[in-house]
Design a protein around this motif. Structure first.
Motif, PDB file in Angstrom:
ATOM      1  N   ASN A 141      27.751  68.920  22.455  1.00  0.00           N
ATOM      2  CA  ASN A 141      27.314  67.573  22.114  1.00  0.00           C
ATOM      3  C   ASN A 141      27.025  67.587  20.621  1.00  0.00           C
ATOM      4  O   ASN A 141      25.999  68.097  20.185  1.00  0.00           O
ATOM      5  N   THR A 142      27.940  67.041  19.825  1.00  0.00           N
ATOM      6  CA  THR A 142      27.892  67.166  18.377  1.00  0.00           C
ATOM      7  C   THR A 142      26.555  66.697  17.806  1.00  0.00           C
ATOM      8  O   THR A 142      26.083  65.611  18.127  1.00  0.00           O
ATOM      9  N   LEU A 143      25.962  67.530  16.948  1.00  0.00           N
ATOM     10  CA  LEU A 143      24.692  67.242  16.271  1.00  0.00           C
ATOM     11  C   LEU A 143      23.555  67.030  17.263  1.00  0.00           C
ATOM     12  O   LEU A 143      22.523  66.447  16.915  1.00  0.00           O
ATOM     13  N   GLY A 144      23.725  67.542  18.484  1.00  0.00           N
ATOM     14  CA  GLY A 144      22.700  67.350  19.502  1.00  0.00           C
ATOM     15  C   GLY A 144      21.469  68.211  19.318  1.00  0.00           C
ATOM     16  O   GLY A 144      20.456  67.994  19.982  1.00  0.00           O
ATOM     17  N   GLY A 145      21.551  69.217  18.447  1.00  0.00           N
ATOM     18  CA  GLY A 145      20.377  70.025  18.141  1.00  0.00           C
ATOM     19  C   GLY A 145      20.200  71.252  19.001  1.00  0.00           C
ATOM     20  O   GLY A 145      19.265  72.011  18.796  1.00  0.00           O
ATOM     21  N   PHE A 146      21.091  71.480  19.972  1.00  0.00           N
ATOM     22  CA  PHE A 146      20.930  72.620  20.870  1.00  0.00           C
ATOM     23  C   PHE A 146      22.170  73.509  20.930  1.00  0.00           C
ATOM     24  O   PHE A 146      22.213  74.451  21.703  1.00  0.00           O
ATOM     25  N   GLY A 147      23.184  73.209  20.110  1.00  0.00           N
ATOM     26  CA  GLY A 147      24.455  73.910  20.235  1.00  0.00           C
ATOM     27  C   GLY A 147      24.363  75.412  20.058  1.00  0.00           C
ATOM     28  O   GLY A 147      24.903  76.182  20.869  1.00  0.00           O
ATOM     29  N   SER A 148      23.695  75.873  19.015  1.00  0.00           N
ATOM     30  CA  SER A 148      23.605  77.313  18.754  1.00  0.00           C
ATOM     31  C   SER A 148      22.775  78.019  19.810  1.00  0.00           C
ATOM     32  O   SER A 148      23.125  79.118  20.253  1.00  0.00           O
ATOM     33  N   GLY A 149      21.696  77.384  20.229  1.00  0.00           N
ATOM     34  CA  GLY A 149      20.865  77.972  21.274  1.00  0.00           C
ATOM     35  C   GLY A 149      21.609  78.088  22.589  1.00  0.00           C
ATOM     36  O   GLY A 149      21.542  79.123  23.268  1.00  0.00           O
ATOM     37  N   LEU A 150      22.332  77.039  22.966  1.00  0.00           N
ATOM     38  CA  LEU A 150      23.123  77.095  24.198  1.00  0.00           C
ATOM     39  C   LEU A 150      24.191  78.182  24.115  1.00  0.00           C
ATOM     40  O   LEU A 150      24.475  78.868  25.096  1.00  0.00           O
ATOM     41  N   ALA A 151      24.779  78.360  22.932  1.00  0.00           N
ATOM     42  CA  ALA A 151      25.837  79.355  22.774  1.00  0.00           C
ATOM     43  C   ALA A 151      25.300  80.774  22.949  1.00  0.00           C
ATOM     44  O   ALA A 151      25.908  81.592  23.652  1.00  0.00           O
ATOM     45  N   VAL A 152      24.171  81.096  22.311  1.00  0.00           N
ATOM     46  CA  VAL A 152      23.672  82.474  22.403  1.00  0.00           C
ATOM     47  C   VAL A 152      23.088  82.758  23.781  1.00  0.00           C
ATOM     48  O   VAL A 152      23.241  83.867  24.304  1.00  0.00           O
ATOM     49  N   VAL A 153      22.446  81.773  24.401  1.00  0.00           N
ATOM     50  CA  VAL A 153      21.934  81.975  25.755  1.00  0.00           C
ATOM     51  C   VAL A 153      23.102  82.096  26.732  1.00  0.00           C
ATOM     52  O   VAL A 153      23.111  82.966  27.608  1.00  0.00           O
ATOM     53  N   GLY A 154      24.107  81.229  26.577  1.00  0.00           N
ATOM     54  CA  GLY A 154      25.278  81.306  27.435  1.00  0.00           C
ATOM     55  C   GLY A 154      25.992  82.640  27.324  1.00  0.00           C
ATOM     56  O   GLY A 154      26.442  83.206  28.325  1.00  0.00           O
ATOM     57  N   ALA A 155      26.096  83.175  26.105  1.00  0.00           N
ATOM     58  CA  ALA A 155      26.726  84.481  25.900  1.00  0.00           C
ATOM     59  C   ALA A 155      25.940  85.580  26.613  1.00  0.00           C
ATOM     60  O   ALA A 155      26.528  86.468  27.251  1.00  0.00           O
ATOM     61  N   TYR A 156      24.623  85.515  26.510  1.00  0.00           N
ATOM     62  CA  TYR A 156      23.772  86.500  27.176  1.00  0.00           C
ATOM     63  C   TYR A 156      23.968  86.459  28.692  1.00  0.00           C
ATOM     64  O   TYR A 156      24.127  87.503  29.347  1.00  0.00           O
ATOM     65  N   VAL A 157      23.985  85.251  29.248  1.00  0.00           N
ATOM     66  CA  VAL A 157      24.109  85.105  30.700  1.00  0.00           C
ATOM     67  C   VAL A 157      25.499  85.513  31.169  1.00  0.00           C
ATOM     68  O   VAL A 157      25.643  86.258  32.151  1.00  0.00           O
TER      69      VAL A 157
END
Length: 380
Positions: free
Chosen positions: A285-301
């Motif tokens: 979701n462009t400029l949604g404010g959570f993109g990087s956090g979702l990416a690193v958490v998703g990678a971990y999971v």
């Protein structure tokens, strides 16, 4: 363990974060990136809350990221004469930790370059699943077969297009575009933002030397043609007050422009056979404010579930989706466009009014923290 040979498309944030975890878990990882080298510039990205900090700590990166953090920058919202109307506080846009995207990409690359294979300047052209893997062809390299393929290649994911169908089926245009421009001119050294109905221009802020958001129907242009992007941007800001004329001239002279739509990804499933999506490719979701956090958490999971399942992608992908569907729900809501560039004068006044009342701002930030922590992290 089976299915240990993994191809990741995308060397931004999610791809190298996944590569780090997979290499630790004993997988053989290849990362292919269309760009000829790491993209070291770009906007600031941020992390917020306990969950993001926990994952970054487990990656061994938190202290390094904190050492390179840019810190939130207060941004003055001004009128056409440059007079301050209100202030957007840095903690609102910068989260708990803010770092330049390119700097984070470099840190991740340095942690994975020795244990993973990186192929720059190339892109996947076809994916054909067989009984024993995925046959992959490339624009430049010879064909290869991998056990699994991960699309971590952004909201305009090439892997998603090849494995799941056309982008138009999965990406919704939200009525706005944004641009990051590396202007060389000095516009006063203070972070300032100016609005007219349906368009916003900012200088000196956390995103880029110049940052633009404007309302528009879907545009047809080449995302890799900088001249086209400059033309679109200068037309969109023709006749703007404040420092509009100087800014449009600075755009024409700039060496680097990135223009893209504000869009939202909506997809029924994150995996298709041996192919799985990560980060913005799955829940952007462009400029949604959570993109990087979702990416690193998703990678971990995702990496953790592959390890736990002994490489059984059917089990691992199902578990990854079960955990991330709920956590990524923040990406299914909201549109930064109307907030940054309201379409009416009344909308601009109401947005500015928000920053004058700390209790409302605090409530919004608490909601953001709640979403950022809304997952129970497993120990892998």
């Amino acid at each position: 363990m089976k299915n240990t040979n993994v191809l990741i498309s995308g060397a931004g944030i999610g791809g190298p974060a996944l590569a780090l975890w997979l290499a630790r878990h004993g997988f053989n990882v290849t990362v292919v990136e269309k760009a000829p080298s790491l993209r070291l510039g770009g906007q600031a990205v941020d992390f917020k809350g306990r969950t993001h900090r926990t994952v970054l700590t487990r990656m061994g990166l938190l202290k390094e990221i904190e050492a390179h953090q840019t810190g939130g920058v207060d941004q003055e919202i001004v009128d056409a004469d440059g007079r301050r109307l209100t202030v957007m506080p840095g903690e609102f846009t910068g989260g708990d930790i803010e770092i330049k995207r390119g700097e984070l990409s470099r840190l991740l690359y340095e942690r994975t370059a020795a244990s993973c294979e990186y192929v720059f300047g190339d892109s996947i052209t076809s994916l054909t699943e067989t009984s024993g893997g995925v046959h992959v062809t490339f624009e430049r390299a010879a064909p290869r077969t991998f056990d699994l393929v991960v699309g971590a290649d952004g909201i305009h994911s090439n892997v998603r297009r090849l494995a799941f169908g056309p982008e138009a089926d999965h990406v919704k245009h939200l009525g706005y575009y944004y641009a990051l421009v590396d202007v060389q001119e000095d516009f006063g050294g203070v972070s300032k933002m100016y609005n007219e109905p349906g368009r916003m221009a900012a200088v000196g802020g956390p995103k880029a030397p110049a940052f633009f958001v404007f309302a528009s129907e879907r545009l047809d242009y080449d995302r890799y043609d900088m001249r086209q992007q400059k033309d679109i941007l200068t037309r969109a800001y023709a006749g703007m007050g404040w420092q509009g004329p100087a800014l449009t001239e600075a755009v024409r002279r700039s060496g680097d422009v990135y223009l893209d739509s504000i869009s939202q990804v909506g997809i029924d499933r994150y995996s298709q056979g041996r192919v799985v999506l990560l980060g913005d490719a799955a829940y952007g979701n462009t400029l949604g404010g959570f993109g990087s956090g979702l990416a690193v958490v998703g990678a971990y999971v995702l990496a953790g579930e592959l390890k736990r399942a002994g490489g059984d992608h059917r089990v691992a992908f199902a578990q990854y989706e079960e955990q991330m569907r709920g956590y990524a729900k923040i990406a299914k809501n909201g549109n930064a466009g109307p907030f940054l560039a309201p379409r009416t004068k009344r909308g601009i006044r109401m947005r500015n009014w928000l920053f004058k009342y700390s209790f409302l701002l605090g409530l919004m930030m608490k909601m953001g923290d709640k979403f950022a922590n809304d997952i129970a992290l497993k120990e892998y």
